[in-house]
Design an enzyme around this catalytic site. Structure first.
Site, short mmCIF file in Angstrom:
data_model
loop_
_atom_site.label_atom_id
_atom_site.label_comp_id
_atom_site.label_asym_id
_atom_site.label_seq_id
_atom_site.Cartn_x
_atom_site.Cartn_y
_atom_site.Cartn_z
N HIS A 92 0.82 -1.22 0.00
CA HIS A 92 0.00 0.00 0.00
C HIS A 92 0.85 1.27 0.00
O HIS A 92 0.32 2.35 -0.22
CB HIS A 92 -0.94 -0.01 1.22
CG HIS A 92 -2.01 -1.04 1.11
ND1 HIS A 92 -3.30 -0.75 0.70
CD2 HIS A 92 -1.98 -2.38 1.30
CE1 HIS A 92 -4.01 -1.86 0.67
NE2 HIS A 92 -3.24 -2.87 1.04
N ASP A 138 3.30 9.39 -0.84
CA ASP A 138 2.13 8.61 -0.45
C ASP A 138 1.96 7.49 -1.47
O ASP A 138 2.07 7.75 -2.68
CB ASP A 138 0.89 9.53 -0.47
CG ASP A 138 -0.07 9.22 0.67
OD1 ASP A 138 -0.11 8.04 1.09
OD2 ASP A 138 -0.77 10.13 1.11
C1 GDG Z 1 -2.22 3.85 3.29
C2 GDG Z 1 -1.23 4.51 2.32
C3 GDG Z 1 -2.95 4.35 0.52
C4 GDG Z 1 -8.75 10.06 7.70
N1 GDG Z 1 -9.21 10.79 8.74
C5 GDG Z 1 -10.35 10.23 9.12
C6 GDG Z 1 -10.58 9.12 8.31
N2 GDG Z 1 -9.59 9.05 7.45
C7 GDG Z 1 -9.55 8.07 6.36
C8 GDG Z 1 -9.64 8.76 5.03
C9 GDG Z 1 -9.10 7.70 4.11
C10 GDG Z 1 -8.11 6.99 5.01
O1 GDG Z 1 -8.38 7.34 6.36
C11 GDG Z 1 -6.69 7.45 4.74
O2 GDG Z 1 -6.26 6.85 3.57
P1 GDG Z 1 -5.06 7.43 2.76
O3 GDG Z 1 -5.00 6.68 1.49
O4 GDG Z 1 -5.26 8.87 2.52
O5 GDG Z 1 -3.75 7.24 3.67
P2 GDG Z 1 -3.12 6.11 4.69
O6 GDG Z 1 -3.89 5.97 5.92
O7 GDG Z 1 -1.72 6.56 4.89
O8 GDG Z 1 -3.17 4.75 3.90
C12 GDG Z 1 -1.96 5.29 1.25
C13 GDG Z 1 -3.82 3.60 1.52
O9 GDG Z 1 -3.03 2.93 2.51
C14 GDG Z 1 -4.71 2.56 0.81
O10 GDG Z 1 -3.97 1.69 0.04
O11 GDG Z 1 -3.78 5.14 -0.32
O12 GDG Z 1 -1.05 5.82 0.30
O13 GDG Z 1 -0.34 5.38 3.02
O14 GDG Z 1 -10.09 6.80 3.72
O15 GDG Z 1 -10.97 9.14 4.80
N3 GDG Z 1 -11.66 8.31 8.43
C15 GDG Z 1 -12.55 8.62 9.40
N4 GDG Z 1 -12.39 9.70 10.22
C16 GDG Z 1 -11.30 10.53 10.11
O16 GDG Z 1 -11.18 11.50 10.83
N5 GDG Z 1 -13.63 7.86 9.56
#
Ligand code: GDG
Length: 473
Positions: free
Chosen positions: A158, A367
């Protein structure tokens, strides 16, 4: 159809598609794939026990089984907080300055991978396919093979894959990557990470690499590496937008903005997300345009993450200081330009916040993909969409080319992009958004899981497509 076994650090059962749950897209995709095929989701329970027993806790979820094990505190410290989050995570996000190379971390990581293999093996049946998630389990495939398992094994990473020049700073990097080559299929978020991996295999391992097909031959192993960009569950997310919770969240933010344009960032509080740099860009903008406090409101939602790790406590302190200084300098008696919110919200509320924000500021320093960028696009009003400002260094930038792409380290460029977004005519906003939206809708997380599983089950795919050939001919 073969049964599916998913392995990930944590296991997360959703209440079904469309439920306004707190889980993200990955949980939805895994639940969907497991319900379709039947199978097991295996991982750490999140609990610690004094002595590791390998005892499995099995639960029947809706259409599949979850199996979890407990770990000892020092295993959690060395494998999870240590090697995974203090060695691999910073190094793979190009933060070689933060990467810690402790022998105990490496040993703990290998030990826990072995424990996972030992606990998993009794659950595996002959035709099962095994799909391992992420950087916690790079050597798990090799461990399973060492126990004689010859099932199809896949790994999806990821996070980014770093350039060979950085990776070679990791002690025993060759051993780690050679262990990965026991998987049949390795998936990356973007072509850039895939190419870095192939380059490493060729240059450092002297493996035989076919760039066109992603086939790597090395010491008797044949692995296929490919890019499988992950998406969001687009229709589940749109359904959340219909809820009262989302509508209330929208109203709450829109009315409290008092006619200022809302800029939103939503990120786990992680140094890879470029949060201090965003404040620096805002600083530049506010310094050069006196009236900004009446025009812009920047909301940064940043739920704390991995607080057992020092660098995470540090980034939190840095942000608190920077937002405090910024607001001290730029607020008025009745207006505060940055709302920095150190907690999480429900996914439906996030939808409402995204929609109320006319600028989505997604500027990680590195990312793997970044799903927030895709959620922001999905949540926009088609008649009056906001503008996405996206880091070139997120995997998502390969797909979301109609965003305003920026180098997050170049404050001037980010400042200019915010200015451009603030003044962008409706017609251009719509044109850009329509193209972005098509990508988010058409490359969703369920298709992602299907694509990976198809790559992992070539015989099944051939069998199921075989009857079509005579009819087509
Ligand atoms: C890893 C990789 C890759 C955030 N704040 C809240 C909340 N979130 C959710 C977002 C989003 C998720 O968390 C974050 O996903 P990201 O993709 O932006 O980043 P990582 O957590 O670092 O994830 C990344 C991912 O895995 C998937 O393969 O895209 O590159 O680093 O869904 O909405 N969710 C809730 N409350 C919050 O305050 N419920």
């Amino acid at each position: 159809m073969s049964r599916l076994i998913v392995v990930s650090n944590r296991v997360s059962v959703t209440k079904g598609r469309g439920a306004a749950g707190a889980q993200g897209g990955l949980a939805v995709a895994m639940n969907g794939a497991l319900r379709a095929r039947g199978g097991i989701w295996f991982g750490w329970s999140g609990k610690e026990v004094d002595e590791f027993t390998g005892q499995l806790t099995m639960q029947r979820a809706d259409g599949f089984t979850t199996a979890t094990i407990d770990l000892e505190p020092h295993d959690v410290e060395e494998y999870y907080n240590g090697y995974a989050n203090r060695t691999i995570w910073p190094l793979f996000h190009y933060r070689i300055d933060l990467a810690e190379y402790e022998n105990e971390f490496g040993r703990g990581y290998e030990r826990v991978n072995e424990q996972f293999a030992n606990s998993l093996i009794p659950l595996v049946e002959e035709e099962d396919i095994i799909w391992v998630q992420d950087y916690h389990f790079l050597p798990l495939g090799e461990r399973l093979r060492a126990h004689g398992l010859d099932n199809r094994l896949g790994l999806f990473l990821h996070i980014p894959w770093p350039p060979a020049r950085l990776l070679v700073s990791l002690p025993y990097h060759e051993r780690l990557v050679e262990a990965m080559l026991h998987y049949d299929v390795i998936g990356f978020q973007s072509v850039e990470w895939l190419e870095s991996f192939l380059h490493y295999c060729r240059k450092e391992l002297h493996a035989e690499v076919d760039e066109a097909t992603g086939t790597i031959r090395h010491k008797g192993n044949v692995t296929t590496a490919r890019a499988f960009p992950i998406g969001i569950d687009h229709s589940e997310f749109l359904a959340l937008g219909e809820t009262d919770e989302a509508k209330r969240a929208y109203e709450r933010l829109a009315s409290s903005a008092r006619n200022r344009t809302v800029v939103i960032g939503v990120d786990r509080l992680d140094y890879s997300k470029g949060l201090p740099e965003r404040i620096d860009a805002m600083e530049r903008l506010f310094a050069s345009h006196e009236d900004m406090v009446n025009q812009l409101l920047y909301i940064q939602i940043a739920p704390p993450s991995r607080e057992d790790v020092q660098s995470y406590r540090q980034i939190r302190a840095t942000l608190e200081r920077k937002t405090g200084q910024f607001n001290g300098a730029h607020s008025d008696v009745d207006l505060v330009p940055i709302r920095y919110v150190n907690r999480g919200f429900g996914r439906a509320e996030l939808f409402g916040f995204y929609r109320a924000a006319k600028i989505g500021l997604v500027t990680p320093i590195r990312d793997g993909m970044n799903l927030v960028a895709k959620e922001y696009v999905a949540a926009q009003d088609p008649e009056d969409p906001g503008v996405l400002i996206l880091s070139r260094f997120a995997g998502a930038a390969e797909q979301l080319t109609d965003a305003l792409l920026v180098n997050p380290l170049n404050h001037e460029e980010v400042t200019r992009a915010i200015w451009t977004a603030l003044h962008m005519p409706l017609a251009e906003r719509k044109a850009r958004w329509e193209k972005l939206y098509r990508v988010v809708r058409d490359a969703d997380v369920l298709g992602w899981a299907d694509d990976f599983i198809t790559a992992l089950t070539p015989e099944e795919t051939q069998k199921s497509s075989a009857p079509l050939t005579p009819a087509a001919a």
